[in-house]
Design a protein around this motif. Structure first.
Motif, PDB file in Angstrom:
ATOM      1  N   ARG A  54       0.831  -1.202   0.000  1.00 31.45           N
ATOM      2  CA  ARG A  54       0.000   0.000   0.000  1.00 31.45           C
ATOM      3  C   ARG A  54       0.871   1.260   0.000  1.00 31.45           C
ATOM      4  N   GLY A  55       0.508   2.213  -0.829  1.00 29.13           N
ATOM      5  CA  GLY A  55       1.207   3.488  -0.847  1.00 29.13           C
ATOM      6  C   GLY A  55       2.420   3.538  -1.753  1.00 29.13           C
ATOM      7  N   THR A  56       2.818   2.427  -2.346  1.00 28.66           N
ATOM      8  CA  THR A  56       3.952   2.445  -3.264  1.00 28.66           C
ATOM      9  C   THR A  56       3.431   2.449  -4.695  1.00 28.66           C
ATOM     10  N   PRO A  57       4.003   3.257  -5.563  1.00 29.39           N
ATOM     11  CA  PRO A  57       3.523   3.293  -6.942  1.00 29.39           C
ATOM     12  C   PRO A  57       3.862   2.006  -7.693  1.00 29.39           C
ATOM     13  N   SER A  58       3.090   1.731  -8.728  1.00 29.03           N
ATOM     14  CA  SER A  58       3.304   0.540  -9.536  1.00 29.03           C
ATOM     15  C   SER A  58       4.628   0.645 -10.289  1.00 29.03           C
ATOM     16  N   PRO A  59       5.378  -0.453 -10.384  1.00 29.75           N
ATOM     17  CA  PRO A  59       6.627  -0.396 -11.146  1.00 29.75           C
ATOM     18  C   PRO A  59       6.381  -0.240 -12.651  1.00 29.75           C
ATOM     19  N   LYS A  60       5.161  -0.509 -13.084  1.00 28.78           N
ATOM     20  CA  LYS A  60       4.835  -0.388 -14.512  1.00 28.78           C
ATOM     21  C   LYS A  60       4.306   0.997 -14.871  1.00 28.78           C
ATOM     22  N   ARG A  61       4.237   1.880 -13.913  1.00 30.15           N
ATOM     23  CA  ARG A  61       3.682   3.212 -14.154  1.00 30.15           C
ATOM     24  C   ARG A  61       4.520   3.975 -15.184  1.00 30.15           C
ATOM     25  N   VAL A  62       3.827   4.641 -16.112  1.00 34.57           N
ATOM     26  CA  VAL A  62       4.495   5.415 -17.158  1.00 34.57           C
ATOM     27  C   VAL A  62       4.940   6.747 -16.554  1.00 34.57           C
ATOM     28  N   PRO A  63       6.172   7.166 -16.803  1.00 37.48           N
ATOM     29  CA  PRO A  63       6.653   8.441 -16.248  1.00 37.48           C
ATOM     30  C   PRO A  63       5.800   9.617 -16.735  1.00 37.48           C
ATOM     31  N   ILE A  64       5.642  10.613 -15.884  1.00 40.67           N
ATOM     32  CA  ILE A  64       4.787  11.761 -16.194  1.00 40.67           C
ATOM     33  C   ILE A  64       5.305  12.535 -17.407  1.00 40.67           C
ATOM     34  N   GLU A  65       6.623  12.545 -17.621  1.00 42.23           N
ATOM     35  CA  GLU A  65       7.185  13.247 -18.784  1.00 42.23           C
ATOM     36  C   GLU A  65       6.706  12.599 -20.089  1.00 42.23           C
ATOM     37  N   THR A  66       6.664  11.262 -20.085  1.00 41.35           N
ATOM     38  CA  THR A  66       6.205  10.545 -21.277  1.00 41.35           C
ATOM     39  C   THR A  66       4.734  10.835 -21.536  1.00 41.35           C
ATOM     40  N   VAL A  67       3.941  10.871 -20.483  1.00 35.13           N
ATOM     41  CA  VAL A  67       2.511  11.167 -20.630  1.00 35.13           C
ATOM     42  C   VAL A  67       2.330  12.556 -21.222  1.00 35.13           C
ATOM     43  N   GLU A  68       3.059  13.530 -20.692  1.00 33.62           N
ATOM     44  CA  GLU A  68       2.964  14.902 -21.207  1.00 33.62           C
ATOM     45  C   GLU A  68       3.396  14.973 -22.665  1.00 33.62           C
ATOM     46  N   THR A  69       4.440  14.227 -23.023  1.00 32.22           N
ATOM     47  CA  THR A  69       4.922  14.216 -24.409  1.00 32.22           C
ATOM     48  C   THR A  69       3.869  13.643 -25.346  1.00 32.22           C
ATOM     49  N   VAL A  70       3.253  12.535 -24.950  1.00 32.20           N
ATOM     50  CA  VAL A  70       2.233  11.893 -25.788  1.00 32.20           C
ATOM     51  C   VAL A  70       1.060  12.838 -26.004  1.00 32.20           C
ATOM     52  N   LEU A  71       0.563  13.460 -24.943  1.00 38.06           N
ATOM     53  CA  LEU A  71      -0.582  14.370 -25.071  1.00 38.06           C
ATOM     54  C   LEU A  71      -0.226  15.605 -25.898  1.00 38.06           C
ATOM     55  N   ARG A  72       0.995  16.134 -25.704  1.00 39.67           N
ATOM     56  CA  ARG A  72       1.420  17.312 -26.480  1.00 39.67           C
ATOM     57  C   ARG A  72       1.527  16.980 -27.963  1.00 39.67           C
ATOM     58  N   LEU A  73       2.124  15.809 -28.279  1.00 41.09           N
ATOM     59  CA  LEU A  73       2.247  15.399 -29.680  1.00 41.09           C
ATOM     60  C   LEU A  73       0.885  15.270 -30.344  1.00 41.09           C
ATOM     61  N   TYR A  74      -0.064  14.680 -29.638  1.00 42.82           N
ATOM     62  CA  TYR A  74      -1.389  14.500 -30.234  1.00 42.82           C
ATOM     63  C   TYR A  74      -2.064  15.852 -30.469  1.00 42.82           C
ATOM     64  N   GLN A  75      -1.929  16.771 -29.508  1.00 37.28           N
ATOM     65  CA  GLN A  75      -2.588  18.070 -29.637  1.00 37.28           C
ATOM     66  C   GLN A  75      -1.952  18.939 -30.715  1.00 37.28           C
ATOM     67  N   GLU A  76      -0.628  18.895 -30.826  1.00 37.47           N
ATOM     68  CA  GLU A  76       0.056  19.827 -31.720  1.00 37.47           C
ATOM     69  C   GLU A  76       0.285  19.279 -33.119  1.00 37.47           C
ATOM     70  N   GLU A  77       0.690  18.016 -33.237  1.00 36.00           N
ATOM     71  CA  GLU A  77       1.080  17.498 -34.548  1.00 36.00           C
ATOM     72  C   GLU A  77       0.074  16.527 -35.163  1.00 36.00           C
ATOM     73  N   TYR A  78      -0.538  15.696 -34.332  1.00 37.23           N
ATOM     74  CA  TYR A  78      -1.350  14.602 -34.863  1.00 37.23           C
ATOM     75  C   TYR A  78      -2.817  14.727 -34.488  1.00 37.23           C
ATOM     76  N   PHE A  79      -3.321  15.957 -34.394  1.00 35.72           N
ATOM     77  CA  PHE A  79      -4.702  16.172 -33.972  1.00 35.72           C
ATOM     78  C   PHE A  79      -5.727  15.592 -34.940  1.00 35.72           C
ATOM     79  N   ASP A  80      -5.339  15.405 -36.225  1.00 40.45           N
ATOM     80  CA  ASP A  80      -6.288  14.876 -37.206  1.00 40.45           C
ATOM     81  C   ASP A  80      -6.133  13.368 -37.415  1.00 40.45           C
ATOM     82  N   PHE A  81      -5.305  12.713 -36.614  1.00 41.34           N
ATOM     83  CA  PHE A  81      -5.111  11.257 -36.707  1.00 41.34           C
ATOM     84  C   PHE A  81      -6.089  10.552 -35.780  1.00 41.34           C
TER      85      PHE A  81
END
Length: 172
Positions: free
Chosen positions: A63-90
């Protein structure tokens, strides 16, 4: 002691209650394992942990420990930024392919889809209905009715309309 949820405290209290009954020899350790839904070996592990650590040892250590499979927050931000800026029509499938091919980000398709839906960038599709719906069962008991074949029925109807039936009855 870390802050525990009420369910975790209740589980630990139940474990303690059963283990204390087993230590007082009111029930066997095997019966204690059955009550708790554990194997005999796991019950021995809990027993040793309780003797060494006391009540604190009955809490779940994960309890209270994050999952070892958790995706880093930087990667999440990168994925969302890429979709919004470059691949919004995909669509999600093509965007997932581009992430791996051009940006070297290898995440599962399901994770990418859930992240985009969670951020409100992609709408979730509506669920389709069942392909085949079950017909409702007939009401009441099943009764067998003997029906004439359709051709005989048609011939009888035509014969009664034309008056042939009366002539057949006279001939017979």
């Amino acid at each position: 002691m870390k802050q525990m949820t009420p369910a975790a405290v209740e589980r630990a209290m139940r474990l303690q209650d059963v283990m204390l009954r087993a230590m007082a020899k009111r029930i066997t350790w095997y019966q204690a394992a059955e009550i708790l839904g554990l194997s005999g070996r796991q019950m021995l592990r809990w027993q040793a942990r309780f003797k060494h650590e006391g009540y604190e040892g009955l809490f779940d250590r994960r309890r209270g420990t994050p999952s070892p499979k958790r995706v880093p927050i930087e990667t999440v931000e990168t994925v969302l930024r890429l979709y919004q800026e470059e691949y919004f029509d995909f669509n999600v499938r093509h965007f997932h392919e581009k992430l791996g091919a051009e940006h070297g980000i290898t995440l599962s398709y399901t994770w990418v889809k859930a992240a985009l839906q969670g951020a409100g960038l992609v709408k979730a599709r509506k669920h389709r209905g069942k392909h085949r719906r079950r017909r409702p069962a007939p009401l009441g008991p099943k009764t067998k009715t003997v029906e004439m074949p359709p051709l005989r029925k048609a011939i009888k109807n035509i014969a009664s309309l034309s008056g042939l039936e009366k002539s057949r009855q006279k001939a017979a």
